[in-house]
Scaffold this motif. Structure first.
Motif, short mmCIF file in Angstrom:
data_model
loop_
_atom_site.label_atom_id
_atom_site.label_comp_id
_atom_site.label_asym_id
_atom_site.label_seq_id
_atom_site.Cartn_x
_atom_site.Cartn_y
_atom_site.Cartn_z
N GLN A 109 0.83 -1.20 0.00
CA GLN A 109 0.00 0.00 0.00
C GLN A 109 0.87 1.25 0.00
O GLN A 109 0.54 2.24 -0.66
N LEU A 112 1.94 1.89 -3.46
CA LEU A 112 0.81 2.40 -4.25
C LEU A 112 0.62 3.89 -3.99
O LEU A 112 0.44 4.68 -4.91
N ILE A 113 0.68 4.28 -2.71
CA ILE A 113 0.44 5.69 -2.37
C ILE A 113 1.59 6.57 -2.84
O ILE A 113 1.38 7.64 -3.41
N LEU A 114 2.83 6.10 -2.64
CA LEU A 114 3.98 6.95 -2.97
C LEU A 114 4.29 6.98 -4.46
O LEU A 114 4.63 8.01 -5.00
N LEU A 115 4.22 5.81 -5.11
CA LEU A 115 4.70 5.75 -6.49
C LEU A 115 3.58 5.52 -7.50
O LEU A 115 3.85 5.40 -8.69
N SER A 117 -0.04 3.63 -9.17
CA SER A 117 -0.51 2.26 -9.38
C SER A 117 0.36 1.45 -10.34
O SER A 117 0.33 0.23 -10.32
N THR A 118 1.13 2.11 -11.21
CA THR A 118 1.99 1.34 -12.10
C THR A 118 3.28 2.11 -12.34
O THR A 118 3.41 3.28 -12.01
N MET A 119 4.23 1.41 -12.95
CA MET A 119 5.48 2.06 -13.32
C MET A 119 5.80 1.58 -14.73
O MET A 119 5.57 0.42 -15.07
N ALA A 120 6.34 2.46 -15.56
CA ALA A 120 6.67 2.06 -16.93
C ALA A 120 7.81 1.04 -16.91
O ALA A 120 8.74 1.14 -16.12
N THR A 211 4.89 -6.83 -15.59
CA THR A 211 4.21 -5.58 -15.27
C THR A 211 4.70 -5.09 -13.93
O THR A 211 4.76 -5.88 -12.98
N VAL A 213 3.86 -3.35 -10.80
CA VAL A 213 2.78 -2.82 -9.98
C VAL A 213 3.09 -3.17 -8.53
O VAL A 213 3.87 -4.10 -8.26
N THR A 215 1.55 -4.78 -6.42
CA THR A 215 1.17 -6.12 -6.00
C THR A 215 1.95 -7.22 -6.73
O THR A 215 1.61 -8.39 -6.62
#
Lengths: 290, 416
Positions: A109, A112-115, A117-120, A211, A213, A215
């Motif tokens: 979590q 998710l908050i800092l970076l 929902s996804t990263m290239a 991917t 993410v 999670t």
């Protein structure tokens, strides 16, 4: 289709499954096998390694160095976690499970908050090669080689170095090792950091193929735990043969009946193995030798 | 790194304030009783990447409506819960918004599994739920209004176009749950109708991220193109792995790009020659689309992508406003009387959309988006006003009866 092509494709699928199982599991196996700590934040160390690797690669670092950096950062985070949390819970194994699970939730979590929902991603290097009618990703052979290198490296580390001897002594009879002057607290910290670093290495190695993410760690977790449970407490006599066995089951079932049956096969294999060999493959092998 | 962290922190702080202060953020001048909208969307977990934008779109629409005086003078109040990509959370929170928060309508759901998990609860409490998501179609339920696109809109356009351009041998790679299975059935039927051949189908359990074997199966079957109906961030790893193995086949999809903006997340050219039918993506170059995109970015500057589900959610709020203002009531039966007239339409960012009284699904403008080698988007074809005709033709007529069931081509509504 000739026999060579078929044999290579079967080998490739086996190697691919083997690499995934070994790399996801070895960090967990070091921490569980050597220290008896069930680390539920394992997936988040993998995610940490992947994120650091990709960030470093985006910043211009060559991919191999970025992967090393990912493993190092995950290892350092592991050391920190050991000093702040896990160290105080060695005689409370159930509490360790809850604590590391909490860390895993915070890790997912928090990311998710800092970076976001996804990263290239960075893209998979090396391209592909052709065998018969099929083309394969060269990078996945690199992953297989890396799995072997990691196993060999761990073997060398624990058998041929001073740290390895101290670590094994600490794990076997902690108070005797301490009496002989081994700084057992430091050994525990280093071992935990090693396990976390190996998780980070797995994340870094798989980062270009996946991917990114928060999670993403969970996709490794089932395979990691299954391999460690089947393997038992010893990293070399357990994890490696367990991964080989499970890779054969998974690759065969997946190629015959699809991914769902690959997963079912994996889990059925685990149930059978722990029913027949309650202490895993390494328990069985060690008892035979004794 | 720091820039990203700061942006992230700001976004987090912003969403935190919105969550905590939903009631306060409304204009105090509106004294009338608020209209309450429940919002159940995944803001964490495997689906979060595609669905955080839906919550933001609803917040944007609510903000605009409240600034313009609310719905019939009543302010709109959002009750937002994070369903964590978890079906049981949907059930918990659906009970909570309907029983405890007593909302007037609920906007809920991404995956079809979650929708089917909460739908019985909406039926039980006789609530009104908007499902603002593209899906496999077939839900004939008077308690549901669906603003997302369905297979007759996405596949009946896409598959024949692909077969004409690339050839008649088709391979489907689909997520193994109701969405993937039913969508694959649609693809199978359309391919057969157009004289094509299914050379293979693979169903992938959710959460699987390793695809070596499937890549080999596809190479063995030698299709002309691959239909990818993969769902969730783990399964999206397929594109990178297929590109690394040089599969080099065109892909067709109803979910990629328009939902998970894979062309932004993966390094080019892994999504090269991916064709997607979608009713909205931020690249659509029309004045209405550009205006919507600008408003969205003004309120949420860090939004990574404005996808079709964000647009569906945005237009759903305005659709609800229109129905309530016409009916002068928030009661579901009064709203449905308005829907039955068949003229609940609006100008959405994608173009004009209308609600079909028989199935309570939306008509859409369907854009065929093509991903280029550098991951830029072009639109080789646009289909205007594609109606959600299948349910109505198959025998679902919510103006007459409410079966509250989901139908598929192989399990159509019973003939009267």
């Amino acid at each position: 289709m000739d026999v060579g092509t078929l044999a290579f494709s079967a080998l490739y699928q086996f190697g691919d499954a083997f690499a995934f199982l070994v790399l996801s599991a070895c960090g967990l196996a070091v921490i569980f096998g050597m220290m008896g700590v069930i680390n539920l934040a394992h997936g988040e160390f993998i995610m940490c390694g992947a994120y650091v690797t990709v960030s470093a690669a985006h910043a211009g670092l060559p991919l191999p160095l970025a992967i090393v950096l990912g493993a190092l950062v995950a290892g350092m985070v592991g050391a920190l976690v050991e000093i702040v949390v896990v160290r105080h819970l060695y005689d409370r194994p159930l509490d360790t499970i809850v604590a590391t699970w909490g860390l895993s939730l915070i890790g997912t979590q928090g990311t998710l908050i800092l970076l976001g929902s996804t990263m290239a991603g960075v893209g998979t290097p090396f391209g592909s090669f052709q065998v018969g009618a099929y083309s394969y990703s060269l990078y996945r052979l690199v992953l297989f080689v890396m799995a072997i290198v990691v196993l060999a490296g761990l073997y060398a580390l624990f058998n041929w170095t001073r740290f390895g001897v101290m670590a094994r002594a600490t794990i076997q009879v902690p108070h005797m090792a301490a009496a002989l002057g081994v700084d057992t607290r430091r050994v525990y910290s280093l071992t935990f950091a090693l396990g976390a670093g190996l998780a980070g290495l797995a994340g870094g190695l798989y980062a270009p193929t996946m991917t990114l993410v928060p999670t993403m760690g969970t996709t490794f977790i089932m395979e990691a735990f299954v391999t460690v449970v089947v393997g038992g407490a010893d990293v070399f006599l357990g994890t490696a043969p367990a991964a080989a066995l499970l890779a054969v089951v998974k690759a065969t079932m997946t190629s015959w009946y699809g991914q769902l049956f690959g997963q079912i096969g994996l889990l059925v294999a685990v149930i059978v193995v722990i029913r027949v060999l309650p202490r895993g493959i390494s328990g069985f092998l060690l008892r035979e030798r004794a | 790194m720091t820039g990203k962290t700061m942006r992230g922190l700001r976004a987090a702080a912003l969403s935190g304030t919105l969550l905590l202060g939903a009631a306060h953020s409304l204009t105090p001048a509106l004294a009338a009783d608020p209209i309450k909208l429940g919002v159940l969307e995944d803001q964490s977990g495997d689906f979060a990447a595609a669905t955080i934008g839906k919550v933001h779109a609803i917040q944007l629409a609510a903000d605009e409506i409240n600034k313009a005086g609310g719905i019939d003078g009543r302010p709109l109040e959002l009750v937002i819960y994070d369903t964590q990509s978890d079906n049981t959370r949907y059930q918990e929170f659906m009970r909570r918004v309907l029983q405890r928060d007593k909302v007037d309508a609920v906007f809920a759901g991404f995956s079809s599994a979650s929708r089917e998990a909460y739908r019985p609860i909406v039926n039980q409490f006789d609530g009104l739920a908007f499902y603002n998501n593209q899906y496999e179609g077939g839900v004939c339920d008077a308690n549901m209004i669906v603003t997302g696109a369905v297979p007759e809109q996405q596949f009946s356009t896409l598959i024949p176009w692909m077969m004409e351009k690339y050839g008649k041998k088709v391979y489907t790679l689909a997520a193994d749950y109701n969405f993937g299975q039913i969508s694959a059935e649609w693809v199978r039927n359309i391919v057969k109708e157009h004289g094509g051949e299914m050379v293979g189908e693979d169903f992938i359990p959710l959460g699987v991220s390793q695809f070596s074997q499937n890549i080999q199966n596809i190479q063995k079957a030698k299709p002309d193109f691959v239909v990818t109906l993969l769902v969730g961030t783990a399964q999206a790893s397929y594109y990178e792995q297929a590109a690394a193995a040089s599969v080099n086949l065109p892909m067709a999809s109803s979910v990629n790009v328009g939902q998970g903006y894979e062309h932004k997340r993966f390094k080019p050219p892994s999504l090269k020659d991916m064709y997607v039918t979608t009713n909205y993506i931020e690249e659509i170059d029309s004045p209405a689309s550009k205006a919507f995109f600008a408003k969205f970015k003004a309120m949420f500057p860090d939004e990574p992508y404005v996808n079709q589900e964000a647009e569906n959610s945005y237009l759903a709020v305005y659709l609800y406003k229109q129905m309530v203002e016409r009916a002068k009531s928030t009661k579901r039966e009064d709203l449905r009387k308005e829907i039955a007239k068949g003229d609940v339409c609006m100008d959405a960012p994608e173009g004009k959309v209308c609600l079909d009284p028989k199935s309570q699904h939306m008509s859409h403008t369907i854009y065929l988006a093509k991903v280029g080698e550098d991951h830029s988007i072009s639109f080789p074809k646009v289909w205007q006003d594609i109606k959600p005709y299948w349910l109505g033709e198959a025998g679902c007529d919510l103006t007459k009866s409410d079966p509250s069931a989901q139908y598929t081509p192989s399990n159509p509504p019973p003939k009267p």
